[in-house]
Write a protein that holds these residues in place. Structure first.
Motif, mmCIF file in Angstrom:
data_model
loop_
_atom_site.group_PDB
_atom_site.id
_atom_site.type_symbol
_atom_site.label_atom_id
_atom_site.label_comp_id
_atom_site.label_asym_id
_atom_site.label_seq_id
_atom_site.Cartn_x
_atom_site.Cartn_y
_atom_site.Cartn_z
ATOM 1 N N THR A 157 0.839 -1.198 0.000
ATOM 2 C CA THR A 157 0.000 0.000 0.000
ATOM 3 C C THR A 157 0.876 1.250 0.000
ATOM 4 O O THR A 157 1.802 1.375 0.811
ATOM 5 N N ILE A 158 0.635 2.128 -0.942
ATOM 6 C CA ILE A 158 1.403 3.376 -1.009
ATOM 7 C C ILE A 158 0.897 4.335 0.057
ATOM 8 O O ILE A 158 -0.280 4.674 0.092
ATOM 9 N N ALA A 159 1.786 4.741 0.899
ATOM 10 C CA ALA A 159 1.402 5.608 2.022
ATOM 11 C C ALA A 159 1.303 7.057 1.569
ATOM 12 O O ALA A 159 2.253 7.835 1.688
ATOM 13 N N ARG A 160 0.166 7.406 1.010
ATOM 14 C CA ARG A 160 -0.055 8.780 0.558
ATOM 15 C C ARG A 160 -1.177 9.405 1.378
ATOM 16 O O ARG A 160 -2.291 8.865 1.431
ATOM 17 N N ALA A 161 -0.885 10.518 1.994
ATOM 18 C CA ALA A 161 -1.882 11.199 2.817
ATOM 19 C C ALA A 161 -3.006 11.749 1.938
ATOM 20 O O ALA A 161 -2.798 12.139 0.790
ATOM 21 N N SER A 162 -4.204 11.773 2.475
ATOM 22 C CA SER A 162 -5.369 12.248 1.743
ATOM 23 C C SER A 162 -5.409 13.772 1.697
ATOM 24 O O SER A 162 -5.040 14.452 2.663
ATOM 25 N N HIS A 165 -14.364 16.751 2.467
ATOM 26 C CA HIS A 165 -14.146 15.489 1.755
ATOM 27 C C HIS A 165 -12.664 15.151 1.715
ATOM 28 O O HIS A 165 -11.813 16.033 1.596
ATOM 29 N N MET A 166 -12.350 13.863 1.831
ATOM 30 C CA MET A 166 -10.976 13.379 1.737
ATOM 31 C C MET A 166 -10.865 12.358 0.596
ATOM 32 O O MET A 166 -11.643 11.409 0.551
ATOM 33 N N ASN A 167 -9.914 12.567 -0.301
ATOM 34 C CA ASN A 167 -9.725 11.640 -1.442
ATOM 35 C C ASN A 167 -8.735 10.544 -1.054
ATOM 36 O O ASN A 167 -7.640 10.447 -1.591
ATOM 37 N N ARG A 168 -9.136 9.683 -0.136
ATOM 38 C CA ARG A 168 -8.194 8.689 0.378
ATOM 39 C C ARG A 168 -7.761 7.733 -0.732
ATOM 40 O O ARG A 168 -8.523 7.397 -1.637
ATOM 41 N N ASN A 169 -6.534 7.268 -0.613
ATOM 42 C CA ASN A 169 -5.932 6.420 -1.636
ATOM 43 C C ASN A 169 -6.049 4.932 -1.336
ATOM 44 O O ASN A 169 -5.624 4.099 -2.135
ATOM 45 N N SER A 170 -6.628 4.605 -0.191
ATOM 46 C CA SER A 170 -6.826 3.202 0.149
ATOM 47 C C SER A 170 -8.035 3.095 1.067
ATOM 48 O O SER A 170 -8.259 3.955 1.926
ATOM 49 N N ALA A 171 -8.816 2.030 0.878
ATOM 50 C CA ALA A 171 -9.985 1.802 1.726
ATOM 51 C C ALA A 171 -9.589 1.516 3.170
ATOM 52 O O ALA A 171 -10.431 1.551 4.074
ATOM 53 N N ALA A 172 -8.301 1.254 3.396
ATOM 54 C CA ALA A 172 -7.826 0.976 4.750
ATOM 55 C C ALA A 172 -7.541 2.253 5.537
ATOM 56 O O ALA A 172 -7.351 2.203 6.751
ATOM 57 N N PHE A 173 -7.498 3.390 4.849
ATOM 58 C CA PHE A 173 -7.112 4.641 5.502
ATOM 59 C C PHE A 173 -8.301 5.275 6.242
ATOM 60 O O PHE A 173 -9.438 5.238 5.780
ATOM 61 N N THR A 195 -12.758 11.750 14.329
ATOM 62 C CA THR A 195 -11.681 10.766 14.256
ATOM 63 C C THR A 195 -12.241 9.505 13.605
ATOM 64 O O THR A 195 -13.444 9.229 13.679
ATOM 65 N N GLY A 196 -11.364 8.751 12.950
ATOM 66 C CA GLY A 196 -11.815 7.537 12.276
ATOM 67 C C GLY A 196 -12.699 7.827 11.074
ATOM 68 O O GLY A 196 -13.474 6.973 10.646
ATOM 69 N N ILE A 197 -12.571 9.026 10.516
ATOM 70 C CA ILE A 197 -13.384 9.414 9.361
ATOM 71 C C ILE A 197 -12.851 8.727 8.108
ATOM 72 O O ILE A 197 -11.644 8.667 7.884
ATOM 73 N N TYR A 248 -4.358 8.026 8.567
ATOM 74 C CA TYR A 248 -3.840 6.878 9.299
ATOM 75 C C TYR A 248 -4.099 5.588 8.523
ATOM 76 O O TYR A 248 -5.140 5.422 7.883
ATOM 77 N N ASN A 249 -3.127 4.693 8.615
ATOM 78 C CA ASN A 249 -3.300 3.315 8.166
ATOM 79 C C ASN A 249 -3.231 2.466 9.430
ATOM 80 O O ASN A 249 -2.149 2.200 9.956
ATOM 81 N N GLY A 250 -4.427 2.112 9.933
ATOM 82 C CA GLY A 250 -4.457 1.491 11.252
ATOM 83 C C GLY A 250 -4.097 2.533 12.291
ATOM 84 O O GLY A 250 -4.687 3.609 12.353
ATOM 85 N N SER A 251 -3.086 2.250 13.105
ATOM 86 C CA SER A 251 -2.636 3.205 14.109
ATOM 87 C C SER A 251 -1.422 4.001 13.642
ATOM 88 O O SER A 251 -0.892 4.835 14.384
ATOM 89 N N THR A 252 -0.984 3.746 12.403
ATOM 90 C CA THR A 252 0.201 4.430 11.872
ATOM 91 C C THR A 252 -0.204 5.688 11.124
ATOM 92 O O THR A 252 -1.003 5.638 10.194
ATOM 93 N N LYS A 253 0.349 6.798 11.551
ATOM 94 C CA LYS A 253 0.063 8.066 10.881
ATOM 95 C C LYS A 253 0.906 8.174 9.622
ATOM 96 O O LYS A 253 2.134 8.097 9.658
#
Length: 213
Positions: free
Chosen positions: A8-13, A37-45, A70-72, A103-108
Protein backbone atom coordinates in the motif's frame (compact mmCIF):
# COMPACT_ATOMS: atom_id res chain seq x y z
CA UNK A 1 3.25 -16.01 -14.42
CA UNK A 2 3.69 -14.93 -10.84
CA UNK A 3 1.35 -13.48 -8.20
CA UNK A 4 2.72 -10.31 -6.63
CA UNK A 5 1.31 -8.58 -3.55
CA UNK A 6 1.66 -4.83 -3.90
CA UNK A 7 2.54 -2.69 -0.89
CA UNK A 8 0.00 0.00 0.00
CA UNK A 9 1.40 3.38 -1.01
CA UNK A 10 1.40 5.61 2.02
CA UNK A 11 -0.06 8.78 0.56
CA UNK A 12 -1.88 11.20 2.82
CA UNK A 13 -5.37 12.25 1.74
CA UNK A 14 -6.03 15.74 0.42
CA UNK A 15 -9.06 17.44 2.00
CA UNK A 16 -11.44 19.87 0.32
CA UNK A 17 -14.22 22.05 1.73
CA UNK A 18 -17.47 21.82 -0.16
CA UNK A 19 -20.57 23.97 -0.19
CA UNK A 20 -22.99 22.83 -2.87
CA UNK A 21 -22.96 23.70 -5.73
CA UNK A 22 -19.53 25.36 -5.49
CA UNK A 23 -16.29 23.70 -4.46
CA UNK A 24 -14.37 26.69 -3.15
CA UNK A 25 -12.67 27.71 0.05
CA UNK A 26 -15.29 30.46 0.57
CA UNK A 27 -17.51 28.08 2.44
CA UNK A 28 -20.21 30.38 3.78
CA UNK A 29 -20.99 31.92 7.14
CA UNK A 30 -19.96 31.12 10.69
CA UNK A 31 -22.58 28.72 12.01
CA UNK A 32 -23.08 27.08 8.61
CA UNK A 33 -22.65 23.33 8.26
CA UNK A 34 -20.22 22.40 5.49
CA UNK A 35 -18.92 19.18 3.98
CA UNK A 36 -15.26 18.19 4.20
CA UNK A 37 -14.15 15.49 1.75
CA UNK A 38 -10.98 13.38 1.74
CA UNK A 39 -9.73 11.64 -1.44
CA UNK A 40 -8.19 8.69 0.38
CA UNK A 41 -5.93 6.42 -1.64
CA UNK A 42 -6.83 3.20 0.15
CA UNK A 43 -9.98 1.80 1.73
CA UNK A 44 -7.83 0.98 4.75
CA UNK A 45 -7.11 4.64 5.50
CA UNK A 46 -8.98 6.69 8.11
CA UNK A 47 -8.62 10.32 9.10
CA UNK A 48 -8.65 12.76 11.98
CA UNK A 49 -9.84 16.21 10.95
CA UNK A 50 -8.64 19.32 12.75
CA UNK A 51 -9.07 23.06 12.30
CA UNK A 52 -7.01 26.14 13.07
CA UNK A 53 -8.37 29.67 13.06
CA UNK A 54 -6.34 32.47 14.57
CA UNK A 55 -5.43 31.43 18.11
CA UNK A 56 -8.08 28.70 18.15
CA UNK A 57 -7.51 25.10 17.11
CA UNK A 58 -8.86 21.66 17.82
CA UNK A 59 -10.41 18.52 16.43
CA UNK A 60 -13.53 19.18 14.37
CA UNK A 61 -16.86 17.98 15.73
CA UNK A 62 -19.02 15.87 13.45
CA UNK A 63 -22.24 17.88 12.99
CA UNK A 64 -24.29 14.69 12.57
CA UNK A 65 -22.98 12.65 15.50
CA UNK A 66 -21.70 15.35 17.87
CA UNK A 67 -18.47 13.38 18.27
CA UNK A 68 -14.88 14.28 17.46
CA UNK A 69 -13.93 13.80 13.82
CA UNK A 70 -11.68 10.77 14.26
CA UNK A 71 -11.81 7.54 12.28
CA UNK A 72 -13.38 9.41 9.36
CA UNK A 73 -13.33 7.54 6.05
CA UNK A 74 -14.14 9.80 3.08
CA UNK A 75 -15.99 12.77 4.48
CA UNK A 76 -18.21 14.31 7.11
CA UNK A 77 -20.15 17.50 7.91
CA UNK A 78 -18.78 20.21 10.19
CA UNK A 79 -20.55 23.22 11.67
CA UNK A 80 -18.19 26.19 11.62
CA UNK A 81 -18.10 27.32 15.27
CA UNK A 82 -19.80 30.67 15.82
CA UNK A 83 -17.33 31.33 18.64
CA UNK A 84 -14.62 31.89 16.02
CA UNK A 85 -16.23 35.24 15.26
CA UNK A 86 -14.92 36.46 18.61
CA UNK A 87 -11.40 36.21 17.15
CA UNK A 88 -12.10 38.70 14.34
CA UNK A 89 -13.71 41.63 16.19
CA UNK A 90 -12.85 44.16 13.47
CA UNK A 91 -13.53 42.04 10.37
CA UNK A 92 -16.58 40.61 8.62
CA UNK A 93 -14.73 37.53 7.37
CA UNK A 94 -11.78 35.40 8.36
CA UNK A 95 -9.74 32.50 7.04
CA UNK A 96 -8.60 29.31 8.66
CA UNK A 97 -7.15 25.91 7.81
CA UNK A 98 -8.54 22.38 7.81
CA UNK A 99 -5.90 19.73 8.59
CA UNK A 100 -6.43 16.06 7.82
CA UNK A 101 -4.21 13.46 9.49
CA UNK A 102 -4.27 10.22 7.49
CA UNK A 103 -3.84 6.88 9.30
CA UNK A 104 -3.30 3.31 8.17
CA UNK A 105 -4.46 1.49 11.25
CA UNK A 106 -2.64 3.21 14.11
CA UNK A 107 0.20 4.43 11.87
CA UNK A 108 0.06 8.07 10.88
CA UNK A 109 0.91 8.46 7.21
CA UNK A 110 0.94 12.23 6.96
CA UNK A 111 -1.04 15.46 7.06
CA UNK A 112 -2.48 17.64 4.31
CA UNK A 113 -4.61 20.75 4.53
CA UNK A 114 -6.93 23.14 2.76
CA UNK A 115 -8.02 26.67 3.55
CA UNK A 116 -11.49 27.98 4.28
CA UNK A 117 -12.97 31.45 4.54
CA UNK A 118 -16.16 32.21 6.45
CA UNK A 119 -18.12 35.44 6.80
CA UNK A 120 -19.90 36.99 9.75
CA UNK A 121 -23.69 36.78 9.21
CA UNK A 122 -25.48 40.08 8.63
CA UNK A 123 -27.60 39.32 11.67
CA UNK A 124 -24.54 39.69 13.91
CA UNK A 125 -24.71 43.37 14.83
CA UNK A 126 -24.67 45.40 18.02
CA UNK A 127 -27.79 46.50 19.84
CA UNK A 128 -28.45 49.31 22.26
CA UNK A 129 -30.89 50.75 24.74
CA UNK A 130 -31.13 54.17 26.31
CA UNK A 131 -32.51 55.89 29.37
CA UNK A 132 -34.19 59.30 29.27
CA UNK A 133 -34.08 61.72 32.19
CA UNK A 134 -35.68 65.15 32.40
CA UNK A 135 -32.88 66.88 34.28
CA UNK A 136 -35.09 69.89 35.01
CA UNK A 137 -37.53 67.60 36.88
CA UNK A 138 -40.44 69.33 35.15
CA UNK A 139 -41.88 65.89 34.35
CA UNK A 140 -42.30 65.26 38.07
CA UNK A 141 -44.75 68.15 38.20
CA UNK A 142 -46.59 67.71 34.90
CA UNK A 143 -46.20 63.97 34.34
CA UNK A 144 -44.12 64.40 31.19
CA UNK A 145 -41.46 66.74 29.76
CA UNK A 146 -42.74 70.13 28.64
CA UNK A 147 -41.81 72.19 25.58
CA UNK A 148 -39.57 75.13 26.48
CA UNK A 149 -39.08 73.96 30.07
CA UNK A 150 -37.52 70.48 29.95
CA UNK A 151 -34.02 69.39 29.05
CA UNK A 152 -33.56 65.66 28.41
CA UNK A 153 -30.44 63.67 29.21
CA UNK A 154 -30.01 60.52 27.11
CA UNK A 155 -27.71 57.72 28.27
CA UNK A 156 -27.02 54.88 25.83
CA UNK A 157 -25.93 51.35 26.72
CA UNK A 158 -24.63 49.07 23.95
CA UNK A 159 -24.45 45.29 23.72
CA UNK A 160 -21.52 43.97 21.70
CA UNK A 161 -21.99 41.51 18.86
CA UNK A 162 -19.46 38.69 19.08
CA UNK A 163 -16.79 40.76 20.85
CA UNK A 164 -16.67 43.59 18.30
CA UNK A 165 -15.98 46.86 20.18
CA UNK A 166 -18.27 49.82 19.69
CA UNK A 167 -16.57 52.33 17.41
CA UNK A 168 -19.13 55.13 17.56
CA UNK A 169 -22.47 56.15 18.97
CA UNK A 170 -24.84 58.82 17.73
CA UNK A 171 -27.90 60.24 19.44
CA UNK A 172 -30.54 62.30 17.70
CA UNK A 173 -32.92 64.25 19.92
CA UNK A 174 -34.72 67.57 19.84
CA UNK A 175 -33.63 68.03 16.22
CA UNK A 176 -29.90 67.73 17.01
CA UNK A 177 -27.44 64.87 16.46
CA UNK A 178 -24.83 64.23 19.15
CA UNK A 179 -21.77 61.98 19.22
CA UNK A 180 -21.08 59.78 22.21
CA UNK A 181 -23.06 57.60 24.58
CA UNK A 182 -24.54 60.50 26.54
CA UNK A 183 -26.17 63.74 25.44
CA UNK A 184 -28.26 66.47 27.00
CA UNK A 185 -30.66 68.47 24.89
CA UNK A 186 -31.41 72.17 25.08
CA UNK A 187 -34.93 73.10 26.12
CA UNK A 188 -37.42 71.04 24.12
CA UNK A 189 -38.40 72.77 20.87
CA UNK A 190 -41.64 70.99 20.06
CA UNK A 191 -44.80 69.89 21.82
CA UNK A 192 -46.39 66.51 21.37
CA UNK A 193 -44.42 63.51 20.13
CA UNK A 194 -40.68 63.89 19.69
CA UNK A 195 -38.47 61.01 18.56
CA UNK A 196 -35.19 60.11 20.24
CA UNK A 197 -32.89 57.80 18.25
CA UNK A 198 -29.64 56.10 19.22
CA UNK A 199 -27.34 54.30 16.77
CA UNK A 200 -24.22 52.34 17.67
CA UNK A 201 -21.63 51.15 15.14
CA UNK A 202 -19.05 48.50 15.92
CA UNK A 203 -15.57 47.81 14.55
CA UNK A 204 -17.04 45.57 11.85
CA UNK A 205 -19.09 48.50 10.55
CA UNK A 206 -22.32 46.86 11.70
CA UNK A 207 -24.98 49.12 13.21
CA UNK A 208 -27.80 48.78 15.70
CA UNK A 209 -30.52 51.39 16.17
CA UNK A 210 -33.23 51.99 18.75
CA UNK A 211 -35.74 54.80 18.99
CA UNK A 212 -38.44 56.04 21.27
CA UNK A 213 -41.28 58.49 20.56
Amino acid sequence: SEAITLTTIARASQPSCITYPNHTQDVGEFGDTISIHMNRNSAAFTHTVRYAFGDASGTCINAETGKSATGIETGFRWKIPESLMDLIPANTSGSGTIYVDTYNGSTKIGTKSCGFTATVPASVKPSCTFVLDDITKVDETYGSPVKGLSKIKITVSAELARSSPIASCKITANGVTYSGTTATTDFLKTAGTSRVTATVTDKRGRTGTVYYD
